[in-house]
Scaffold this motif. Structure first.
Motif, short mmCIF file in Angstrom:
data_model
loop_
_atom_site.label_atom_id
_atom_site.label_comp_id
_atom_site.label_asym_id
_atom_site.label_seq_id
_atom_site.Cartn_x
_atom_site.Cartn_y
_atom_site.Cartn_z
N SER A 12 0.82 -1.22 0.00
CA SER A 12 0.00 0.00 0.00
C SER A 12 0.84 1.26 0.00
O SER A 12 0.56 2.21 -0.73
N LYS A 13 1.89 1.25 0.80
CA LYS A 13 2.74 2.44 0.92
C LYS A 13 3.48 2.76 -0.37
O LYS A 13 3.98 3.87 -0.53
N ASN A 14 3.53 1.80 -1.32
CA ASN A 14 4.28 2.00 -2.56
C ASN A 14 3.40 2.33 -3.78
O ASN A 14 3.93 2.59 -4.85
N VAL A 15 2.10 2.31 -3.61
CA VAL A 15 1.20 2.54 -4.75
C VAL A 15 1.44 3.90 -5.37
O VAL A 15 1.56 4.03 -6.60
N SER A 16 1.52 4.94 -4.58
CA SER A 16 1.71 6.29 -5.14
C SER A 16 3.05 6.41 -5.87
O SER A 16 3.14 7.08 -6.91
N GLU A 17 4.08 5.73 -5.37
CA GLU A 17 5.38 5.76 -6.05
C GLU A 17 5.30 5.04 -7.40
O GLU A 17 5.83 5.53 -8.41
N PHE A 18 4.61 3.89 -7.42
CA PHE A 18 4.43 3.20 -8.69
C PHE A 18 3.67 4.08 -9.69
O PHE A 18 4.05 4.17 -10.86
N LEU A 19 2.60 4.71 -9.24
CA LEU A 19 1.81 5.56 -10.14
C LEU A 19 2.64 6.72 -10.68
O LEU A 19 2.50 7.11 -11.84
N ALA A 20 3.52 7.25 -9.86
CA ALA A 20 4.40 8.33 -10.33
C ALA A 20 5.37 7.83 -11.40
O ALA A 20 5.61 8.51 -12.41
N ILE A 21 5.91 6.64 -11.20
CA ILE A 21 6.81 6.04 -12.20
C ILE A 21 6.06 5.81 -13.50
O ILE A 21 6.54 6.15 -14.58
N PHE A 22 4.86 5.24 -13.40
CA PHE A 22 4.07 4.97 -14.60
C PHE A 22 3.76 6.26 -15.33
O PHE A 22 3.90 6.35 -16.56
N GLU A 23 3.35 7.28 -14.60
CA GLU A 23 3.01 8.57 -15.22
C GLU A 23 4.22 9.17 -15.93
O GLU A 23 4.09 9.71 -17.02
N PHE A 28 6.98 7.26 -23.01
CA PHE A 28 8.12 6.62 -23.66
C PHE A 28 7.79 5.18 -24.06
O PHE A 28 8.18 4.72 -25.14
N ILE A 29 7.08 4.48 -23.18
CA ILE A 29 6.70 3.10 -23.48
C ILE A 29 5.72 3.07 -24.66
O ILE A 29 5.87 2.28 -25.59
N ARG A 30 4.73 3.97 -24.61
CA ARG A 30 3.73 4.01 -25.69
C ARG A 30 4.36 4.34 -27.04
O ARG A 30 3.82 3.97 -28.07
N ASN A 31 5.47 5.04 -27.02
CA ASN A 31 6.13 5.42 -28.26
C ASN A 31 7.26 4.48 -28.65
O ASN A 31 7.97 4.74 -29.63
N PHE A 32 7.45 3.40 -27.88
CA PHE A 32 8.47 2.43 -28.23
C PHE A 32 8.03 1.72 -29.51
O PHE A 32 6.85 1.44 -29.70
N GLU A 33 8.98 1.43 -30.37
CA GLU A 33 8.65 0.80 -31.66
C GLU A 33 7.84 -0.48 -31.46
O GLU A 33 8.24 -1.36 -30.70
N GLY A 34 6.70 -0.55 -32.12
CA GLY A 34 5.86 -1.74 -32.05
C GLY A 34 4.76 -1.69 -31.02
O GLY A 34 3.83 -2.49 -31.06
N CYS A 35 4.84 -0.76 -30.07
CA CYS A 35 3.79 -0.63 -29.05
C CYS A 35 2.63 0.16 -29.63
O CYS A 35 2.80 1.28 -30.09
N SER A 73 15.36 0.29 -16.80
CA SER A 73 15.29 1.36 -15.80
C SER A 73 13.93 1.38 -15.10
O SER A 73 13.87 1.55 -13.88
N VAL A 74 12.86 1.18 -15.86
CA VAL A 74 11.52 1.15 -15.28
C VAL A 74 11.38 -0.05 -14.35
O VAL A 74 10.88 0.05 -13.22
N TRP A 75 11.84 -1.21 -14.80
CA TRP A 75 11.71 -2.43 -14.01
C TRP A 75 12.53 -2.36 -12.72
O TRP A 75 12.06 -2.80 -11.67
N ALA A 76 13.70 -1.79 -12.80
CA ALA A 76 14.54 -1.67 -11.59
C ALA A 76 13.85 -0.84 -10.52
O ALA A 76 13.91 -1.17 -9.32
N LYS A 77 13.15 0.22 -10.92
CA LYS A 77 12.44 1.07 -9.96
C LYS A 77 11.16 0.43 -9.45
O LYS A 77 10.75 0.67 -8.32
#
Length: 98
Positions: A12-23, A28-35, A73-77
């Motif tokens: 629970s304490k990490n949800v806001s951090e995950f959402l910040a990373i996703f945002e 960049f992910i959406r613009n990755f070739e093939g996505c 980088s995204v996965w490491a965070k």
């Protein structure tokens, strides 16, 4: 085209951090070739559970992303925020004919 579904569960304490990373990284992910699409869903019952749905032109595009600096980088965070091991599925998108 196929769909990659990833189920992630966070402390629970990490949800806001995950959402910040996703945002920060979704563009960049959406613009990755093939996505072709990237969406994030949150479970209605358990707000610690999220799903990503991403549409990929082909499996090699997803593999290229998974081997990229961006993914690493995204996965490491993100992986340090989990409270359970994530689950992933690759599925073919089918068109339903009436």
């Amino acid at each position: 085209m196929f769909v990659r579904i990833v189920k992630m569960s966070f402390y629970s304490k990490n949800v806001s951090e995950f959402l910040a990373i996703f945002e920060e990284k979704k563009h960049f992910i959406r613009n990755f070739e093939g996505c072709k699409l990237l969406e994030l869903y949150q479970d209605k019952v358990n707000p610690e559970i999220f799903f990503t749905y991403s549409y990929w032109e082909n499996e090699q595009d997803l593999e290229n992303y998974r081997n990229s600096k961006l993914f690493k980088s995204v996965w490491a965070k993100t992986k340090v925020l989990f409270n359970e091991k994530p689950e992933a599925w690759s599925v073919d998108k089918k068109v339903c004919l009436q």
